[in-house]
Write a protein that holds these residues in place. Structure first.
Motif, mmCIF file in Angstrom:
data_model
loop_
_atom_site.group_PDB
_atom_site.id
_atom_site.type_symbol
_atom_site.label_atom_id
_atom_site.label_comp_id
_atom_site.label_asym_id
_atom_site.label_seq_id
_atom_site.Cartn_x
_atom_site.Cartn_y
_atom_site.Cartn_z
ATOM 1 N N UNK A 49 56.706 30.617 134.703
ATOM 2 C CA UNK A 49 58.027 30.139 135.129
ATOM 3 C C UNK A 49 59.068 30.322 134.031
ATOM 4 N N UNK A 50 58.667 30.025 132.794
ATOM 5 C CA UNK A 50 59.618 30.132 131.686
ATOM 6 C C UNK A 50 60.010 31.577 131.406
ATOM 7 N N UNK A 51 59.038 32.477 131.459
ATOM 8 C CA UNK A 51 59.347 33.894 131.236
ATOM 9 C C UNK A 51 60.264 34.416 132.340
ATOM 10 N N UNK A 52 59.974 34.033 133.591
ATOM 11 C CA UNK A 52 60.829 34.456 134.702
ATOM 12 C C UNK A 52 62.235 33.905 134.543
ATOM 13 N N UNK A 53 62.339 32.632 134.165
ATOM 14 C CA UNK A 53 63.657 32.021 133.979
ATOM 15 C C UNK A 53 64.420 32.694 132.853
ATOM 16 N N UNK A 54 63.710 33.036 131.771
ATOM 17 C CA UNK A 54 64.345 33.718 130.644
ATOM 18 C C UNK A 54 64.861 35.086 131.064
ATOM 19 N N UNK A 55 64.049 35.806 131.841
ATOM 20 C CA UNK A 55 64.454 37.135 132.293
ATOM 21 C C UNK A 55 65.677 37.046 133.205
ATOM 22 N N UNK A 56 65.672 36.058 134.117
ATOM 23 C CA UNK A 56 66.811 35.900 135.023
ATOM 24 C C UNK A 56 68.057 35.445 134.268
ATOM 25 N N UNK A 57 67.861 34.640 133.248
ATOM 26 C CA UNK A 57 68.998 34.202 132.450
ATOM 27 C C UNK A 57 69.666 35.382 131.762
ATOM 28 N N UNK A 58 68.833 36.328 131.299
ATOM 29 C CA UNK A 58 69.378 37.503 130.614
ATOM 30 C C UNK A 58 70.091 38.439 131.581
ATOM 31 N N UNK A 59 69.531 38.594 132.809
ATOM 32 C CA UNK A 59 70.105 39.533 133.775
ATOM 33 C C UNK A 59 71.169 38.898 134.652
#
Length: 417
Positions: A49-59
Motif C-alpha cells: 500500500x505504501x509503495x503504491x501510494x508513493x508512486x501515485x503521489x509522484x505521478x
C-alpha cells in the motif's frame, strides 16, 4: 509486454545517497521497521500500500470534487435507466461512488489478497528452500527473515503494479473481475478524463459509456449468485498449476547487495512464475478465458444495445473498448508480471457474436436466463457456431437442472484444491 519493475524503494523516498549519513540513517530505520513489523502472510501488504501510494503521489492522484461526484452519480443513474429495456437482470447498484486512484486500491485490496497470496506463498517457500539444509539449524530464528524479505519483495512489486493499474483503470469492474465491494458501482474520474483525451472523444460520452459498462457488470455479478465464486475460483484453480522457478529466484537474489540499496532498487522478479504445460492446466486456462470472454462479451453486447442511437460515439467507444480488452490491458500486464497469469478474454468478438445470436433467437429475456446456471452457458466450442448454440437453447429448461448445484464440483480435469 513491458516488465513491471520491482522498484524497491522504501515508501515516500528516492534511493538513499550512500554518502549522505542522514539519508542512510533514515533508510536503515525504515528497513528495520519493515523487518520488525512484517505483517502476516506471504505478502507485506502494508508495504504494498505504501509503495503504491508513493508512486501515485509522484505521478499525481487528483482528488474527486463535488462536481465530479455528481457527474458520476448522474451517469450511473442514467446508465441504469438505459439498461432497463434491454436487460432482464435488474439494477445491481446499491451505492454509486467516484473514487480517486488510492481509493480504488483501498477498496479492491481484499480481492487482490485472495488472488495473489497463494502464489506469493510458494515464492516465499522457494526462497526458504534456497538456504542449505545444514545451515537452517544454525540460522534458527533468523531464518524467518528470509520469509520477511520474500514478503517485502512481493509486496513491493505488488505496490508498483497497483500504482500503475490504479492510474489506468476506469471503474471498479473495468478488468472483468468483481474487485470492489458488492453493490458498489465506482468510476475513477481522473482516469476517464485521460482516456477520453487519448481517444479524442467528448469526456461526457466516455463517462457515460464507462458508467453503462459498470452498471452492466453490477447487474451481472449482483443477480447471478454463483458467478463471483465461479470467476475467482477459476483464477485460483489456474494459479495452482503455476510453478515457481527456483533458478530465477536464486539469480534475482544473487544480484542483491545488502550494503547497496540501489541493487535492491534495480531488482526485478521477472521469469519467476511459469504455468505448467499439462492437460489439466490447459483446461483450467480455457475455463478461465471462456468465463472472462462470456462476461465481457455480454457486457459489451448489452451496453451497445442500450446506447443505440442515444450515444453519438457508441460505435467508436465500443470498438476502442473491445480492442483494449482483447489486446490485453493493464490487468494482463499486472498479472503476467506478478503471477504468470494473463487475464485476457481472447475470444471476445466471438463471445459478442454469440450473445447477439442468442438475443436474435430468444430475446433478451432468454439470453439472460442462460446465467441461471453455469451448465446453461455456452462452452468454448460453441463460440465457433453461435447460431447453432442459439437455436439449441430452445430445448433447454432450467427445471432439468434443479438437482444440480449452482456452483458444481470440479470435474476430473480440475480436482479440488
Amino acid at each position: 509486454m513491458p516488465d513491471i519493475p520491482f522498484g524497491f524503494s522504501l515508501p515516500g523516498a528516492q534511493p538513499p545517497d550512500p554518502s549522505d549519513p542522514q539519508q542512510m540513517q533514515q533508510f536503515m530505520a525504515q528497513l528495520q521497521q519493515m523487518f520488525a513489523a512484517p505483517g502476516s502472510g506471504p505478502v507485506n501488504w502494508d508495504l504494498a500500500r505504501q509503495v503504491a501510494a508513493s508512486q501515485l503521489s509522484a505521478s499525481g492522484d487528483p482528488a474527486v470534487n463535488m462536481h465530479e461526484r455528481h457527474q458520476v452519480e448522474e451517469a450511473l443513474r442514467l446508465a441504469d435507466l438505459w439498461l432497463d429495456p434491454v436487460c432482464a437482470l435488474p439494477t445491481g447498484i446499491h451505492k454509486a461512488v467516484a473514487w480517486n486512484r488510492n481509493e480504488w486500491i483501498y477498496n479492491t485490496l481484499d480481492v487482490w489478497k485472495k488472488l495473489c497470496e497463494p502464489i506469493a506463498g510458494r515464492m516465499v517457500g522457494a526462497m526458504g528452500d534456497l538456504v542449505p539444509e545444514e545451515a537452517r539449524a544454525q540460522l534458527g530464528p533468523m531464518q524467518s527473515m528470509v520469509a520477511t524479505l520474500g514478503g517485502a519483495l512481493f509486496g513491493g512489486q505488488l505496490g508498483q503494479a497497483f500504482g500503475q493499474l490504479a492510474a489506468e483503470v476506469l471503474s471498479a469492474g473495468d478488468i472483468g473481475l468483481p474487485l470492489g465491494p458488492a453493490g458498489t458501482a465506482a468510476l475513477i474520474p481522473a482516469n476517464i478524463k485521460a482516456y477520453g483525451e487519448g481517444l479524442e472523444l467528448p469526456e461526457d460520452q466516455v463517462r457515460l459509456y464507462v458508467a453503462l459498462r459498470e452498471a452492466a457488470h453490477q447487474r451481472l455479478f449482483g443477480h447471478v449468485p454463483w458467478l463471483r465464486a465461479h470467476v475467482l475460483s477459476a483464477v485460483e484453480t489456474y494459479a495452482t498449476g503455476i510453478t515457481v522457478n527456483r533458478d530465477a529466484i536464486e539469480e534475482a537474489m544473487s544480484r542483491v547487495d545488502p550494503t547497496d540499496p540501489e541493487s535492491m532498487q534495480a531488482m526485478a522478479l521477472e521469469g519467476i512464475f511459469t504455468p505448467e504445460d499439462t492437460p489439466q492446466q490447459k483446461a483450467s486456462l480455457a475455463r478461465l478465458e471462456t468465463a472472462l470472454a462470456l462476461i465481457e462479451g455480454w457486457v459489451g453486447h448489452v451496453v451497445d444495445d442500450a446506447a443505440g442511437d442515444r450515444l453519438p460515439s457508441v460505435a467508436a467507444l465500443g470498438e476502442a473498448f473491445r480492442r483494449r480488452r482483447a489486446a490485453g490491458g493493464p490487468a494482463e500486464q499486472t498479472f503476467a508480471a506478478l503471477v504468470g497469469l494473463e487475464l485476457r478474454p481472447r475470444r471476445l468478438r466471438e463471445a459478442g457474436a454469440l450473445w447477439t445470436a442468442v438475443t436474435e433467437h430468444r430475446g433478451f429475456q432468454g439470453r439472460d436466463s442462460l446465467w441461471d446456471h453455469p451448465d446453461l452457458l455456452p462452452t468454448d466450442e460453441d463460440f465457433a457456431h453461435p447460431d447453432v448454440f442459439a437455436r439449441s437453447q430452445s430445448d433447454w429448461d432450467i427445471s432439468e437442472l434443479e438437482g444440480l448445484e449452482s456452483n458444481p464440483e470440479p470435474g476430473p480435469e480440475e480436482p479440488e484444491k
